[in-house]
Design a protein around this motif. Structure first.
Motif, PDB file in Angstrom:
ATOM      1  N   ALA A   1     -30.722   6.974   0.049  1.00 13.14           N
ATOM      2  CA  ALA A   1     -29.826   8.115  -0.132  1.00 13.14           C
ATOM      3  C   ALA A   1     -28.474   7.920   0.544  1.00 13.14           C
ATOM      4  O   ALA A   1     -27.520   8.642   0.266  1.00 13.14           O
ATOM      5  CB  ALA A   1     -30.482   9.382   0.416  1.00 13.14           C
ATOM      6  N   ALA A   2     -28.362   6.944   1.428  1.00  8.96           N
ATOM      7  CA  ALA A   2     -27.144   6.769   2.222  1.00  8.96           C
ATOM      8  C   ALA A   2     -25.879   6.513   1.405  1.00  8.96           C
ATOM      9  O   ALA A   2     -24.809   6.980   1.801  1.00  8.96           O
ATOM     10  CB  ALA A   2     -27.336   5.677   3.267  1.00  8.96           C
ATOM     11  N   PRO A   3     -25.924   5.802   0.262  1.00  9.80           N
ATOM     12  CA  PRO A   3     -24.678   5.667  -0.494  1.00  9.80           C
ATOM     13  C   PRO A   3     -24.100   7.033  -0.888  1.00  9.80           C
ATOM     14  O   PRO A   3     -22.905   7.282  -0.716  1.00  9.80           O
ATOM     15  CB  PRO A   3     -25.080   4.861  -1.738  1.00  9.80           C
ATOM     16  N   ALA A   4     -24.954   7.895  -1.389  1.00 12.57           N
ATOM     17  CA  ALA A   4     -24.490   9.213  -1.837  1.00 12.57           C
ATOM     18  C   ALA A   4     -24.155  10.135  -0.675  1.00 12.57           C
ATOM     19  O   ALA A   4     -23.223  10.929  -0.764  1.00 12.57           O
ATOM     20  CB  ALA A   4     -25.562   9.870  -2.722  1.00 12.57           C
ATOM     21  N   ILE A   5     -24.886  10.031   0.410  1.00 11.72           N
ATOM     22  CA  ILE A   5     -24.697  10.958   1.528  1.00 11.72           C
ATOM     23  C   ILE A   5     -23.617  10.480   2.500  1.00 11.72           C
ATOM     24  O   ILE A   5     -22.729  11.241   2.868  1.00 11.72           O
ATOM     25  CB  ILE A   5     -26.020  11.170   2.289  1.00 11.72           C
ATOM     26  N   ALA A   6     -23.664   9.236   2.902  1.00 16.76           N
ATOM     27  CA  ALA A   6     -22.720   8.744   3.917  1.00 16.76           C
ATOM     28  C   ALA A   6     -21.477   8.115   3.292  1.00 16.76           C
ATOM     29  O   ALA A   6     -20.358   8.559   3.556  1.00 16.76           O
ATOM     30  CB  ALA A   6     -23.408   7.739   4.833  1.00 16.76           C
ATOM     31  N   LEU A   7     -21.658   7.098   2.470  1.00 17.37           N
ATOM     32  CA  LEU A   7     -20.483   6.391   1.935  1.00 17.37           C
ATOM     33  C   LEU A   7     -19.601   7.299   1.091  1.00 17.37           C
ATOM     34  O   LEU A   7     -18.373   7.222   1.165  1.00 17.37           O
ATOM     35  CB  LEU A   7     -20.924   5.171   1.120  1.00 17.37           C
ATOM     36  N   GLN A   8     -20.205   8.160   0.310  1.00 14.32           N
ATOM     37  CA  GLN A   8     -19.407   9.080  -0.501  1.00 14.32           C
ATOM     38  C   GLN A   8     -18.634  10.051   0.386  1.00 14.32           C
ATOM     39  O   GLN A   8     -17.457  10.312   0.150  1.00 14.32           O
ATOM     40  CB  GLN A   8     -20.278   9.847  -1.481  1.00 14.32           C
ATOM     41  N   ALA A   9     -19.273  10.558   1.424  1.00 19.24           N
ATOM     42  CA  ALA A   9     -18.607  11.500   2.339  1.00 19.24           C
ATOM     43  C   ALA A   9     -17.408  10.853   3.024  1.00 19.24           C
ATOM     44  O   ALA A   9     -16.426  11.524   3.332  1.00 19.24           O
ATOM     45  CB  ALA A   9     -19.599  12.010   3.378  1.00 19.24           C
ATOM     46  N   TRP A  10     -17.492   9.548   3.254  1.00 16.98           N
ATOM     47  CA  TRP A  10     -16.395   8.828   3.899  1.00 16.98           C
ATOM     48  C   TRP A  10     -15.335   8.379   2.894  1.00 16.98           C
ATOM     49  O   TRP A  10     -14.350   7.750   3.275  1.00 16.98           O
ATOM     50  CB  TRP A  10     -16.931   7.604   4.649  1.00 16.98           C
ATOM     51  N   GLY A  11     -15.528   8.673   1.625  1.00 19.45           N
ATOM     52  CA  GLY A  11     -14.557   8.307   0.596  1.00 19.45           C
ATOM     53  C   GLY A  11     -14.581   6.831   0.237  1.00 19.45           C
ATOM     54  O   GLY A  11     -13.603   6.315  -0.297  1.00 19.45           O
ATOM     55  N   LEU A  12     -15.703   6.159   0.479  1.00 14.20           N
ATOM     56  CA  LEU A  12     -15.762   4.715   0.266  1.00 14.20           C
ATOM     57  C   LEU A  12     -16.412   4.316  -1.050  1.00 14.20           C
ATOM     58  O   LEU A  12     -16.664   3.137  -1.278  1.00 14.20           O
ATOM     59  CB  LEU A  12     -16.494   4.048   1.432  1.00 14.20           C
TER      60      LEU A  12
END
Length: 66
Positions: A34-45
């Motif tokens: 889930a980290a791509p959608a939760i963390a990377l997306q939130a950071w705009g990456l």
């Protein structure tokens, strides 16, 4: 991993700084489950990136213009 682990990763400023530095230097970076959608997306990456992530989150990110 998963939840709430991905939210904890998203909220970790040290990790965000490291991953942003990798992105700025055009180095590889990634996340699983889930980290791509939760963390990377939130950071705009994830803008203009091809992304594979845990299926139940697909709808949520599909409409977010990744």
């Amino acid at each position: 991993g998963g939840m709430p682990g991905s939210a904890r990763l998203r909220d970790c400023q040290v990790l965000e700084k490291i991953v942003r530095k990798h992105a700025e230097e055009k180095r590889l970076y990634g996340a699983i489950c889930a980290a791509p959608a939760i963390a990377l997306q939130a950071w705009g990456l994830l803008k203009k990136k091809k992304v594979i992530h845990h299926f139940p989150l697909q709808r949520a990110t599909m409409y977010s213009k990744i």
